[in-house]
Design an enzyme around this catalytic site. Structure first.
Site, PDB file in Angstrom:
ATOM      1  N   ASN A 106      57.601 -63.078  17.767  1.00 21.05           N
ATOM      2  CA  ASN A 106      58.902 -63.083  18.414  1.00 21.05           C
ATOM      3  C   ASN A 106      59.779 -64.212  17.885  1.00 21.05           C
ATOM      4  OD1 ASN A 106      57.808 -61.006  19.800  1.00 21.05           O
ATOM      5  ND2 ASN A 106      57.392 -62.163  21.663  1.00 21.05           N
ATOM      6  N   VAL A 107      61.074 -63.976  17.935  1.00 18.59           N
ATOM      7  CA  VAL A 107      62.036 -64.917  17.346  1.00 18.59           C
ATOM      8  C   VAL A 107      62.919 -65.530  18.427  1.00 18.59           C
ATOM      9  CG1 VAL A 107      62.038 -63.639  15.169  1.00 18.59           C
ATOM     10  CG2 VAL A 107      63.742 -63.048  16.897  1.00 18.59           C
ATOM     11  N   HIS A 123      57.601 -64.937  12.354  1.00 14.94           N
ATOM     12  CA  HIS A 123      58.843 -64.314  11.889  1.00 14.94           C
ATOM     13  C   HIS A 123      60.069 -65.190  12.133  1.00 14.94           C
ATOM     14  CE1 HIS A 123      56.753 -60.130  12.093  1.00 14.94           C
ATOM     15  NE2 HIS A 123      56.599 -60.697  10.928  1.00 14.94           N
ATOM     16  N   CYS A 134      70.667 -73.405  -0.830  1.00 11.01           N
ATOM     17  CA  CYS A 134      70.230 -74.803  -0.973  1.00 11.01           C
ATOM     18  C   CYS A 134      69.091 -75.151  -0.019  1.00 11.01           C
ATOM     19  CB  CYS A 134      71.407 -75.754  -0.778  1.00 11.01           C
ATOM     20  SG  CYS A 134      71.926 -75.941   0.936  1.00 11.01           S
ATOM     21  N   CYS A 154      77.092 -76.249   1.516  1.00 12.01           N
ATOM     22  CA  CYS A 154      77.202 -75.916   0.094  1.00 12.01           C
ATOM     23  C   CYS A 154      78.131 -74.722  -0.130  1.00 12.01           C
ATOM     24  CB  CYS A 154      75.823 -75.634  -0.497  1.00 12.01           C
ATOM     25  SG  CYS A 154      75.173 -73.985  -0.105  1.00 12.01           S
ATOM     26  N   ASN A 217      47.501 -54.869  26.545  1.00  9.44           N
ATOM     27  CA  ASN A 217      48.519 -53.944  26.058  1.00  9.44           C
ATOM     28  C   ASN A 217      48.661 -52.794  27.050  1.00  9.44           C
ATOM     29  OD1 ASN A 217      49.944 -54.516  23.619  1.00  9.44           O
ATOM     30  ND2 ASN A 217      48.074 -54.215  22.422  1.00  9.44           N
TER      31      ASN A 217
HETATM   32 ZN   LIG Z   1      73.460 -74.338   1.407  1.00  5.42          ZN
END
Ligand SMILES: [Zn+2]
Length: 256
Positions: A106-107, A123, A134, A154, A217
């Site tokens: 999970n994010v 993830h 960069c 950048c 589950n």
């Molecule tokens: Zn950059």
């Protein structure tokens, strides 16, 4: 079921190295859909073309603003939700010394929000941004309120650290997960069906190195008939708190 929960709890209470392994299902109770399978959830995106037009590295490079419309929705949603009973139960296991680390797909950062400390985000994290050019890293809070898509110093466009199709998996997270899996005495698999590679290998590695597998589950997964020792079928928000309650009883009763 209650007997099976008791048996699994006894195994956890008697183990020093319990590793958690979680997937999207643990966050659905918080109101976060599975990003990939719930494409229709996202406003203005066609699930049929979601993978090609949004969820791919190629799409990001072609039209970052379009992909960022999705990221913005997802980030907005994440700001409104918090950890649920399942996340809190796993965090409690950590406090009890029975959850050395959690490997998650999970994010959303909800394990950390619940108080879990050693979380490997296989993830990445939606709120951690990086520059593909960069490699500079930013937190979402640092760029929020500015232009979208957010630019790097950048000049290139920032992207959440989550891998889109066509991106490489984070090598550090992958190798840390393998080491944890190889050293686990018990792996508690929750809310994932094991259909996303290569992260789905993690429980297989744990089993190969001798870990017992406890699985929570709603329905059978790739693991259930193959490697699972204790299959606790049901909702994580109900099963995990009962499991932890039993672990606490075991620990309070002292070593057997
Ligand atoms: Zn950059």
């Amino acid at each position: 079921m209650q007997d099976l929960i008791k048996q699994a709890a006894e195994v956890i209470a008697g183990s020093r190295v319990v590793i958690g392994y979680t997937g999207a299902g643990i966050s659905t109770e918080s109101g976060i859909p599975d990003f990939r399978t719930m494409g229709e959830f996202w406003e203005g995106f066609d699930p049929a073309t979601f993978e090609v037009e949004i969820d791919s590295r190629e799409a990001f490079e072609r039209d970052p603003a379009k992909v960022w419309r999705f990221f913005s929705q997802a980030l907005g949603l994440m700001e409104q939700v918090g950890p649920n009973r399942g996340h809190r139960a796993l965090a409690r296991l950590g406090q009890l010394g029975r959850m050395a680390a959690i490997i998650t797909q999970n994010v959303d950062g909800l394990h950390q929000a619940a108080g879990s400390e050693n979380v490997i985000e296989f993830h990445g994290n939606m709120r951690q941004l990086h520059c593909l050019k960069c490699r500079a890293r930013y937190r979402w809070e640092e760029v929020k309120g500015g232009p979208i898509p957010p630019p790097c110093r950048c000049g290139y466009t920032l992207k959440p650290t989550i891998p889109l199709f066509g991106d490489h998996v984070d090598i550090e997270a992958a190798s840390a997960s393998e080491v944890l899996a190889a050293n686990a005495q018990v792996m508690l698999v929750a809310c994932t069906h094991g259909d996303i590679a290569p992260v789905n290998r993690v429980p297989l590695i744990a089993k190969e190195y001798g870990a017992l597998i406890i699985e929570v589950n709603r329905t059978k997964s790739l693991y259930t008939d193959r490697i699972t020792d204790y299959f606790l079928r049901g909702e994580a928000g109900e099963i995990l708190p009962s499991l932890v309650e039993e672990v606490e009883k075991n620990l309070a009763a002292g070593p057997s």
